[in-house]
Scaffold this motif. Structure first.
Motif, PDB file in Angstrom:
ATOM      1  N   ARG A 177      33.088  50.685  49.725  1.00 54.66           N
ATOM      2  CA  ARG A 177      32.774  51.312  48.448  1.00 54.66           C
ATOM      3  C   ARG A 177      32.070  50.299  47.555  1.00 54.66           C
ATOM      4  NH1 ARG A 177      38.576  52.871  46.306  1.00 54.66           N
ATOM      5  NH2 ARG A 177      38.611  53.679  48.447  1.00 54.66           N
ATOM      6  N   ALA A 178      31.304  50.796  46.603  1.00 54.78           N
ATOM      7  CA  ALA A 178      30.516  49.930  45.725  1.00 54.78           C
ATOM      8  C   ALA A 178      30.782  50.311  44.279  1.00 54.78           C
ATOM      9  CB  ALA A 178      29.028  50.050  46.035  1.00 54.78           C
ATOM     10  N   ARG A 179      30.654  49.331  43.409  1.00 51.45           N
ATOM     11  CA  ARG A 179      30.829  49.550  41.978  1.00 51.45           C
ATOM     12  C   ARG A 179      29.790  48.728  41.235  1.00 51.45           C
ATOM     13  NH1 ARG A 179      36.170  47.497  39.036  1.00 51.45           N
ATOM     14  NH2 ARG A 179      35.103  45.534  39.471  1.00 51.45           N
ATOM     15  N   VAL A 180      29.110  49.367  40.300  1.00 57.02           N
ATOM     16  CA  VAL A 180      28.059  48.724  39.505  1.00 57.02           C
ATOM     17  C   VAL A 180      28.512  48.696  38.058  1.00 57.02           C
ATOM     18  CG1 VAL A 180      25.651  48.807  38.789  1.00 57.02           C
ATOM     19  CG2 VAL A 180      26.283  49.532  41.098  1.00 57.02           C
ATOM     20  N   SER A 181      28.457  47.535  37.450  1.00 57.20           N
ATOM     21  CA  SER A 181      28.835  47.379  36.050  1.00 57.20           C
ATOM     22  C   SER A 181      27.741  46.609  35.327  1.00 57.20           C
ATOM     23  CB  SER A 181      30.176  46.659  35.916  1.00 57.20           C
ATOM     24  OG  SER A 181      30.100  45.362  36.502  1.00 57.20           O
ATOM     25  N   VAL A 182      27.442  47.018  34.116  1.00 55.31           N
ATOM     26  CA  VAL A 182      26.440  46.372  33.261  1.00 55.31           C
ATOM     27  C   VAL A 182      27.160  45.820  32.044  1.00 55.31           C
ATOM     28  CG1 VAL A 182      24.304  46.672  31.969  1.00 55.31           C
ATOM     29  CG2 VAL A 182      24.670  47.963  34.072  1.00 55.31           C
ATOM     30  N   VAL A 183      27.045  44.515  31.820  1.00 54.17           N
ATOM     31  CA  VAL A 183      27.746  43.835  30.736  1.00 54.17           C
ATOM     32  C   VAL A 183      26.707  43.142  29.863  1.00 54.17           C
ATOM     33  CG1 VAL A 183      29.522  42.156  30.143  1.00 54.17           C
ATOM     34  CG2 VAL A 183      29.715  43.481  32.252  1.00 54.17           C
ATOM     35  N   GLY A 184      26.833  43.318  28.577  1.00 55.35           N
ATOM     36  CA  GLY A 184      25.886  42.712  27.648  1.00 55.35           C
ATOM     37  C   GLY A 184      26.236  41.287  27.291  1.00 55.35           C
ATOM     38  N   ASP A 185      26.671  40.475  28.240  1.00 52.10           N
ATOM     39  CA  ASP A 185      27.010  39.083  27.977  1.00 52.10           C
ATOM     40  C   ASP A 185      26.922  38.321  29.291  1.00 52.10           C
ATOM     41  OD1 ASP A 185      28.837  36.627  27.437  1.00 52.10           O
ATOM     42  OD2 ASP A 185      28.604  37.576  25.482  1.00 52.10           O
ATOM     43  N   VAL A 186      26.501  37.064  29.211  1.00 54.40           N
ATOM     44  CA  VAL A 186      26.334  36.262  30.431  1.00 54.40           C
ATOM     45  C   VAL A 186      27.676  35.846  31.011  1.00 54.40           C
ATOM     46  CG1 VAL A 186      24.046  35.415  29.784  1.00 54.40           C
ATOM     47  CG2 VAL A 186      26.080  34.178  29.022  1.00 54.40           C
ATOM     48  N   LEU A 217      38.402  31.876  22.089  1.00 55.00           N
ATOM     49  CA  LEU A 217      37.508  30.897  21.479  1.00 55.00           C
ATOM     50  C   LEU A 217      36.045  31.299  21.642  1.00 55.00           C
ATOM     51  CD1 LEU A 217      37.113  28.150  20.096  1.00 55.00           C
ATOM     52  CD2 LEU A 217      37.203  27.085  22.355  1.00 55.00           C
ATOM     53  N   TYR A 218      35.691  31.850  22.790  1.00 53.08           N
ATOM     54  CA  TYR A 218      34.302  32.250  23.028  1.00 53.08           C
ATOM     55  C   TYR A 218      33.893  33.391  22.106  1.00 53.08           C
ATOM     56  CZ  TYR A 218      30.166  33.956  25.479  1.00 53.08           C
ATOM     57  OH  TYR A 218      28.899  34.379  25.783  1.00 53.08           O
ATOM     58  N   MET A 219      34.801  34.322  21.842  1.00 54.15           N
ATOM     59  CA  MET A 219      34.470  35.411  20.927  1.00 54.15           C
ATOM     60  C   MET A 219      34.211  34.896  19.518  1.00 54.15           C
ATOM     61  SD  MET A 219      37.099  38.421  22.142  1.00 54.15           S
ATOM     62  CE  MET A 219      36.494  39.512  20.876  1.00 54.15           C
ATOM     63  N   ARG A 220      34.889  33.836  19.123  1.00 60.90           N
ATOM     64  CA  ARG A 220      34.609  33.253  17.805  1.00 60.90           C
ATOM     65  C   ARG A 220      33.254  32.542  17.779  1.00 60.90           C
ATOM     66  NH1 ARG A 220      40.264  30.578  15.513  1.00 60.90           N
ATOM     67  NH2 ARG A 220      41.555  32.467  15.665  1.00 60.90           N
ATOM     68  N   PRO A 237      32.545  40.747  31.011  1.00 60.89           N
ATOM     69  CA  PRO A 237      33.266  41.580  30.040  1.00 60.89           C
ATOM     70  C   PRO A 237      34.379  40.784  29.366  1.00 60.89           C
ATOM     71  CG  PRO A 237      33.869  42.184  32.278  1.00 60.89           C
ATOM     72  CD  PRO A 237      32.725  41.222  32.397  1.00 60.89           C
ATOM     73  N   LEU A 238      34.430  40.864  28.045  1.00 59.99           N
ATOM     74  CA  LEU A 238      35.441  40.151  27.280  1.00 59.99           C
ATOM     75  C   LEU A 238      36.733  40.970  27.270  1.00 59.99           C
ATOM     76  CD1 LEU A 238      33.270  38.938  24.262  1.00 59.99           C
ATOM     77  CD2 LEU A 238      33.889  37.696  26.342  1.00 59.99           C
ATOM     78  N   PHE A 239      37.784  40.370  27.788  1.00 61.45           N
ATOM     79  CA  PHE A 239      39.096  41.002  27.899  1.00 61.45           C
ATOM     80  C   PHE A 239      39.002  42.360  28.599  1.00 61.45           C
ATOM     81  CE2 PHE A 239      39.881  38.049  24.386  1.00 61.45           C
ATOM     82  CZ  PHE A 239      41.057  37.466  24.807  1.00 61.45           C
ATOM     83  N   PRO A 240      38.648  42.356  29.892  1.00 63.71           N
ATOM     84  CA  PRO A 240      38.655  43.627  30.627  1.00 63.71           C
ATOM     85  C   PRO A 240      40.046  44.230  30.724  1.00 63.71           C
ATOM     86  CG  PRO A 240      38.388  41.784  32.128  1.00 63.71           C
ATOM     87  CD  PRO A 240      38.288  41.226  30.748  1.00 63.71           C
ATOM     88  N   THR A 241      41.074  43.372  30.734  1.00 66.25           N
ATOM     89  CA  THR A 241      42.464  43.807  30.658  1.00 66.25           C
ATOM     90  C   THR A 241      43.156  42.976  29.594  1.00 66.25           C
ATOM     91  OG1 THR A 241      43.140  42.241  32.386  1.00 66.25           O
ATOM     92  CG2 THR A 241      42.526  44.482  33.085  1.00 66.25           C
ATOM     93  N   MET A 242      44.225  43.483  29.068  1.00 67.40           N
ATOM     94  CA  MET A 242      44.991  42.744  28.065  1.00 67.40           C
ATOM     95  C   MET A 242      46.426  42.606  28.556  1.00 67.40           C
ATOM     96  SD  MET A 242      45.159  41.065  25.316  1.00 67.40           S
ATOM     97  CE  MET A 242      43.578  41.361  24.526  1.00 67.40           C
ATOM     98  N   PRO A 243      46.874  41.372  28.901  1.00 72.55           N
ATOM     99  CA  PRO A 243      46.075  40.157  28.872  1.00 72.55           C
ATOM    100  C   PRO A 243      45.309  39.973  30.173  1.00 72.55           C
ATOM    101  CG  PRO A 243      48.319  39.638  29.478  1.00 72.55           C
ATOM    102  CD  PRO A 243      48.285  41.121  29.245  1.00 72.55           C
ATOM    103  N   ILE A 244      44.343  39.066  30.155  1.00 72.93           N
ATOM    104  CA  ILE A 244      43.670  38.689  31.399  1.00 72.93           C
ATOM    105  C   ILE A 244      44.508  37.610  32.082  1.00 72.93           C
ATOM    106  CG2 ILE A 244      41.318  39.325  30.765  1.00 72.93           C
ATOM    107  CD1 ILE A 244      40.858  36.519  29.814  1.00 72.93           C
ATOM    108  N   ASN A 245      44.653  37.710  33.384  1.00 78.88           N
ATOM    109  CA  ASN A 245      45.514  36.785  34.104  1.00 78.88           C
ATOM    110  C   ASN A 245      44.950  36.554  35.494  1.00 78.88           C
ATOM    111  OD1 ASN A 245      46.302  39.205  35.488  1.00 78.88           O
ATOM    112  ND2 ASN A 245      47.807  39.562  33.860  1.00 78.88           N
ATOM    113  N   ALA A 246      45.703  35.833  36.300  1.00 81.84           N
ATOM    114  CA  ALA A 246      45.251  35.518  37.653  1.00 81.84           C
ATOM    115  C   ALA A 246      45.188  36.769  38.524  1.00 81.84           C
ATOM    116  CB  ALA A 246      46.192  34.491  38.287  1.00 81.84           C
ATOM    117  N   THR A 247      45.987  37.766  38.216  1.00 91.10           N
ATOM    118  CA  THR A 247      45.953  38.995  39.008  1.00 91.10           C
ATOM    119  C   THR A 247      44.710  39.813  38.709  1.00 91.10           C
ATOM    120  OG1 THR A 247      48.366  39.030  39.010  1.00 91.10           O
ATOM    121  CG2 THR A 247      47.234  41.083  39.579  1.00 91.10           C
ATOM    122  N   SER A 248      44.326  39.960  37.444  1.00 95.05           N
ATOM    123  CA  SER A 248      43.164  40.772  37.091  1.00 95.05           C
ATOM    124  C   SER A 248      41.844  40.061  37.366  1.00 95.05           C
ATOM    125  CB  SER A 248      43.228  41.160  35.611  1.00 95.05           C
ATOM    126  OG  SER A 248      43.213  40.000  34.789  1.00 95.05           O
TER     127      SER A 248
END
Length: 356
Positions: free
Chosen positions: A265-274, A312-315, A277-288
């Motif tokens: 299966r394939a998945r295509v995602s477009v993100v407006g940042d190099v 820090l990057y969002m700031r 995605p900022l915080f795709p899950t809350m919180p982000i961890n080793a599992t996600s």
């Protein structure tokens, strides 16, 4: 004792007989225009009458509130509100007991592997005052097959006798009792499979659909390809994405395969940042992020650092979000406290906790 207007009041009349012989008595509710008798229907069901005021007059319009009855027998506390022209609120809290006389419930796993046999337990309830005879039906579908149980309950694990089509099971259910029917099935394809079952009697029937997610056998292998888009001048059209996946899983003259048929299966995602995605899950961890567990000190510290650097990057890019920051700091506090549980008496940290 005071009550609100429109509230149903239950009066309990206790009649005592101190005579040496039994007597027959009649309890009479006298007629009066100041109150009305509330009729209790069959099976103890009472409909709530909601009275709605029309402007400043004293005219009232009666309405019946209807709702879906619960499957099991349970008591409900209903609240009704009415706003008068003077913006005062009145509340009425009647208590109802609702139940369905006949229904079924299906229990089983939500996920399974390809070719795995799944046992579904169908429980048919009969809340009627008399016993009934019911038929539990497994509907026909090309997505699953029925697994036949041989004599003495013997089933061949790797090569059971299976069949497509509709299968019926006849059960006898006593009054106020339940009957259990075990339905073994095996999915025939990957993805979401919906198993349709229903129980029928002369009074009616109840349908149930069980959703099972069928996963491919083996371990997942991930391939990733990123493309940098510069949309400042013009748009881009990509006809193909160069991903390192073979077109066919077949290896010539070999029994092994590159991957399981139908599992790709394939998945295509477009993100407006190099960065991504900022915080795709809350919180982000080793599992996600890495699909790794979070039981060791190293992975716990990675999760803490990932949340800290994302905040820090969002700031730094002027995309500060105080709501996300509040959630991130809440989880970072938990991760920091968990990291301290790995500390040894000399101040160093171990990979795992000593109390495990």
């Amino acid at each position: 004792m005071s009550r609100r207007m429109g509230e149903q009041v239950g009066l309990r009349v206790v009649v005592f007989n101190y005579q040496p012989q039994a007597v027959e008595a009649v309890v009479v509710l006298s007629a009066s225009p100041d109150y009305k008798f509330v009729h209790v229907e069959e099976n103890g069901i009472v409909s709530i009458q909601v009275k709605q005021a029309e402007h400043s007059s004293i005219k009232w319009k009666g309405r019946t509130v209807a709702g879906r009855a619960s499957k099991s027998a349970c008591a409900w506390s209903c609240s009704t509100t009415s706003r008068k022209p003077s913006r005062r609120w009145s509340f009425c809290l009647p208590r109802l007991t609702t139940s369905r006389t006949f229904f079924n419930q299906v229990e089983g796993p939500d996920r399974c592997r390809q070719g795995e046999q799944v046992g579904l337990r169908v429980v048919v309830f009969n809340y009627q005052p008399q016993a009934v005879e019911a038929v539990v039906v497994l509907s026909a579908s090309p997505d699953y097959k029925f697994v036949h149980v041989e004599e003495n309950g013997i089933v061949r694990s790797y090569n059971p006798r299976t069949s497509f089509g509709e299968h019926q099971f006849f059960v006898y259910i006593a009054a106020g009792d339940a009957a259990t029917v075990h339905v073994p099935v095996v999915p025939t394809r990957l993805g979401d499979v919906h198993v349709h079952l229903h129980a029928s009697t002369l009074q009616g029937q109840h349908k149930y659909t069980k959703k099972i997610t069928v996963e491919a056998d083996g371990l997942p292998q991930h391939r990733h390809q990123s493309v940098l888009l510069d949309l400042s001048n013009r748009a881009y059209v990509f006809q193909y994405m160069h991903v390192n996946v073979t077109e066919t899983p077949i290896i010539p003259y070999e029994v092994d395969r590159y991957y399981v048929f139908g599992s790709n299966r394939a998945r295509v995602s477009v993100v407006g940042d190099v960065v991504g995605p900022l915080f795709p899950t809350m919180p982000i961890n080793a599992t996600s992020l890495l699909r790794l567990p979070m039981d060791s000190a190293e992975q716990n510290m990675f999760s803490f650092a990932a949340n800290m650097y994302f905040t820090l990057y969002m700031r730094l890019i002027n995309q500060r979000n105080r709501t996300l920051e509040k959630d991130a700091f809440y989880h970072m506090n938990i991760l920091y406290q968990r990291q301290l549980s790995f500390m040894k008496p000399d101040g160093s940290f171990s990979l795992f906790r000593s109390d495990w």
